[in-house]
Design a protein around this motif. Structure first.
Motif: not given
Length: 344
Positions: A201-209, A242-246
Motif C-alpha cells: 500500500h506504499s502505492i495506490g489509492q483506496g475508496r471512501c467506501f 458523511k453521505g458522500g460518494d463512496g
C-alpha cells in the motif's frame, strides 16, 4: 488485444451443456517445481516483454502500477498462484472478479491482456497467465522505485475459479491486525511477511467506501477511530464527507506513486488510510514493532518485501492446470467459443 467474444443469447444454453469443470473431478496434480529462468529457452524475451508492457501502461495511467501489483495478492491467496482471478464468469461458474474484496477494487485486467497478447505473438502457448501476474507485479514495484528480484516461474493456469473461495479468504479493509496475523499464518507467512506485504500500500489509492465507518462510526460507537491523527482525520472528512460518494479515492500513503517506506512512517503518525493498515501499528504490539523498524529502515522493508513476495509466489493449489491462450477464458471454453462463433 485478444478478440472479445460476444455470446449471442441463444447460444448460452448450448454453452451450458458443453461446459464442464474438470478440476472438480480430476486427481490432484503434483506440486510444480518453480525456478528462475524458466522461459530462458522456450521464450527468451518473456520477462523483458512483460516489463515493456507494464512500463507502457504506467506511462498511460500511473495508478496501473498499484493495480497490477495487487493482482498477485488477490490471486495467490485463493487456491494458490494460478491466475484463477483472471477468469471471467461463465453460465456455470461465478469467478473471483466480483467477490467482495475485488469488485469495485481491482483494476487493470486489460494490462495483463496486453501482456498476454504480446507473448502469444512471440511464443504461442508457452507463458502462463499465472507467471505473467507474478512478473508484472515485480515490474510494477521496481518501476515505481521499489526493489527488484528474480522471480521463480513455471506455474500453470487454473481451469476454473470460485467467488465463494475468494470471499472466504480475502480480508476486508475493516480487518484488524490479529485477524490478519491469523490469516497469514494459514499460508505459513510470518508476522514480518504480513507487515512487509502490507507495505504494497506504499502505492495506490483506496475508496471512501472502505473508510467511512472509521470516520463516523468506528466499531458502532458513532465516533471516529481514535487512532486517526486529528489533522489527518479532518483531511479525510473533507475527502469523504458523511453521505458522500463512496467511490472517491485517496492515496494509501503520502507518496502514492512512489514505492518507499512512507507508508510505515504514516502509520506511526496515525495517518493510515485503511483500518487494516493502521491496526498494524495501533492494534497489536507484535506488528507495531515491525512497523516501527520499517519506518526507520527502508532497506529492511525492501528486503522483507521481496522475501514475502517470493514466499507468497510459491503458493500452489496442487490442482491440474494448463497454459491458457486467453487469460480470461479456460482453453476448453475458448475453443468451444471459437468453433461456435467462427466455424459454424
Amino acid at each position: 488485444m485478444s478478440p472479445k467474444f460476444i455470446i449471442p443469447f441463444p447460444l448460452l444454453l448450448l454453452l451450458f451443456i458443453l461446459y464442464y469443470v474438470s478440476s472438480e473431478t480430476a486427481m490432484a496434480a503434483p506440486q510444480i517445481q518453480l525456478r528462475p529462468g524458466f522461459y530462458s529457452e522456450s521464450c527468451p524475451s518473456a520477462e523483458s516483454t512483460v516489463r515493456r508492457v507494464i512500463r507502457r501502461a504506467m506511462l498511460k495511467e500511473p495508478r496501473s502500477a498499484a493495480s497490477v501489483m495487487r493482482l498477485q495478492f488477490h490471486d495467490c491467496f485463493v487456491n494458490g498462484c494460478d491466475a484463477s482471478l483472471l477468469l471471467d464468469d461463465t453460465e456455470t461458474m461465478l469467478g473471483e472478479k466480483l467477490s467482495l474484496s475485488n469488485i469495485n477494487s481491482l483494476r487493470s485486467y486489460e494490462v495483463i491482456d496486453e501482456v498476454k497478447d504480446e507473448l502469444e505473438r512471440l511464443c504461442p502457448g508457452v507463458v502462463s497467465c499465472a507467471d505473467i501476474i507474478v512478473m508484472a507485479s515485480r515490474d510494477a514495484v521496481s518501476l515505481s522505485g521499489g526493489p527488484t528480484w528474480e522471480v521463480k516461474l513455471g506455474r500453470e493456469d487454473s481451469l476454473t475459479a470460485s467467488q465463494e473461495a475468494s470471499d472466504a479468504v480475502m480480508p476486508s479493509p475493516r480487518a484488524n491486525a490479529t485477524f490478519l496475523i491469523n490469516l497469514f499464518s494459514r499460508f505459513n507467512l510470518s508476522i514480518t511477511d504480513l507487515v512487509a506485504l502490507s507495505g504494497s500500500h506504499s502505492i495506490g489509492q483506496g475508496r471512501c467506501f472502505s473508510i467511512v465507518f472509521r470516520l463516523y462510526n468506528q466499531s458502532g460507537s458513532g465516533h471516529p477511530d481514535p487512532a486517526i491523527e486529528p489533522w489527518f482525520r479532518r483531511k479525510l472528512d473533507r475527502l469523504c464527507p458523511k453521505g458522500g460518494d463512496g467511490n472517491v479515492t485517496g492515496g494509501l500513503d503520502a507518496t502514492q506513486v512512489k514505492f518507499d517506506n512512507q507508508y510505515f512512517r504514516d502509520l506511526v503518525r496515525g495517518r493510515g488510510f485503511l483500518n487494516s493498515d493502521q491496526s498494524l501499528f495501533s492494534g497489536d504490539a507484535r506488528t507495531r514493532e515491525v512497523v516501527m523498524r520499517f519506518s526507520r529502515d527502508e532497506k529492511a522493508f525492501f528486503e522483507a518485501f521481496v522475501e514475502g513476495m517470493v514466499r507468497m509466489g510459491d503458493l500452489q493449489s496442487g490442482k491440474p492446470g494448463e497454459i491458457r491462450r486467453n487469460c480470461r477464458v479456460a482453453n476448453a471454453d475458448h475453443q468451444r467459443l471459437h468453433n461456435i462463433l467462427f466455424e459454424a
